[in-house]
Scaffold this active site. Structure first.
Site, PDB file in Angstrom:
ATOM      1  CG  PHE A 135      -1.860   1.131   1.326  1.00 27.25           C
ATOM      2  CD1 PHE A 135      -3.024   1.135   0.580  1.00 27.25           C
ATOM      3  CD2 PHE A 135      -1.607   2.201   2.174  1.00 27.25           C
ATOM      4  CE1 PHE A 135      -3.917   2.195   0.660  1.00 27.25           C
ATOM      5  CE2 PHE A 135      -2.490   3.262   2.267  1.00 27.25           C
ATOM      6  CZ  PHE A 135      -3.650   3.253   1.499  1.00 27.25           C
ATOM      7  CG  ASN A 140      -3.371   3.458   7.327  1.00 28.70           C
ATOM      8  OD1 ASN A 140      -4.596   3.433   7.264  1.00 28.70           O
ATOM      9  ND2 ASN A 140      -2.611   3.878   6.326  1.00 28.70           N
ATOM     10  N   PRO A 141      -5.007   0.176   9.161  1.00 25.39           N
ATOM     11  CG  PRO A 141      -6.912  -0.521  10.343  1.00 25.39           C
ATOM     12  CD  PRO A 141      -5.932   0.622  10.228  1.00 25.39           C
TER      13      PRO A 141
END
Length: 275
Positions: free
Chosen positions: A85, A180-181
């Site tokens: 990500f 920050n899942p």
């Protein structure tokens, strides 16, 4: 002229920030910062060809950061690419909050769902002990490279961030748990760059985006010492639901939701109560 032409191409492809992207790609090829473009020598023929190649790739909505190989975050340049990500500016707000809650003495911090390592590296201080948990083999490759280059004292842990066995030896001793899942609801509209190029499991988390949250909050509850703090980034539709989930555990007080610079709900924090 090169930047003007590139801007036109990217705007026609629907890129959100065509001028900025054109400048950043040009600066990348020239080996200068974006702020130095005005004083940099014009690109030669080979550089023009490389700029054209990158612009053509960006036109297909390959993320800018995949083309340059890096993403800026909180004063660092993180290596990124397929499988991890890409860190976003909005997450810097969680980092700023976290650094305000670092005790004066030696601090133990755990970053759950670490991805590229952006949060873990950003909060690493001289007197801190930082652990970064990540499960994805692809993301772990980028995480280890970034930690080795930017913050070699950060301890990378391969494992499921919701697994009670992961870092069990730290239970009850951690000052800060940050995450920050994945939190975007399945089916929510997202940019092409996210839908096609960001890892699906790092973005989406069930119909309401909260699929991982009970496990993450439970793990944080066990890790934190009384008085320790939890901070979790979330979707802008979860400004009420995630704080309520945390309050419902009966293990946190001072549960507060925080907004980003656009006024949207962005992350929630809470303080671990004594048992």
């Amino acid at each position: 002229m090169v930047i003007t032409a590139a801007t036109r191409v990217l705007a026609g492809a629907g890129v959100a920030s065509p001028r900025v992207d054109a400048e950043l790609l040009t600066a990348h090829v020239l080996g200068v910062s974006r702020s130095r473009l005005l004083t940099a020598p014009p690109p030669d023929a080979a550089q023009c060809a490389e700029i054209d190649r990158l612009v053509a790739a960006r036109r297909t909505r390959i993320p800018l950061q995949h083309l340059t190989g890096t993403a800026p975050f909180y004063g660092h340049e993180f290596e990124v690419g397929p499988g991890v990500f890409v860190p976003r500016f909005e997450t810097e707000l969680l980092v700023e909050w976290a650094l305000q809650h670092v005790p004066g003495e030696k601090t133990r911090i755990v970053d759950l769902c670490g991805g590229s390592g952006a949060i873990a590296v950003a909060v690493a201080q001289q007197q801190s002990e930082v652990y970064c948990v990540e499960q994805s083999p692809a993301a772990l490759r980028w995480l280890r490279r970034n930690v080795a280059r930017l913050a070699p004292d950060v301890r990378v842990v391969e494992g499921d961030a919701t697994d009670p066995a992961v870092l069990r030896g730290l239970d009850g001793t951690v000052d800060l748990v940050l995450s920050n899942p994945p939190y975007v609801p399945e089916g929510a509209p997202v940019d092409v760059e996210v839908a096609v190029h960001d890892p699906h499991d790092a973005v989406f988390a069930g119909a309401d985006g909260l699929a991982l949250m009970p496990g993450l909050v439970g793990r944080a509850t066990d890790l934190l010492r009384p008085g320790g703090w939890l901070g979790i980034e979330h979707d802008d539709t979860q400004g009420a639901s995630l704080p309520e989930l945390i309050r419902a555990t009966g293990r946190f007080d001072a549960v507060t939701d925080h907004r980003d610079l656009a006024g949207r709900p962005r992350f929630v924090t809470g303080r671990r109560m004594a048992d």
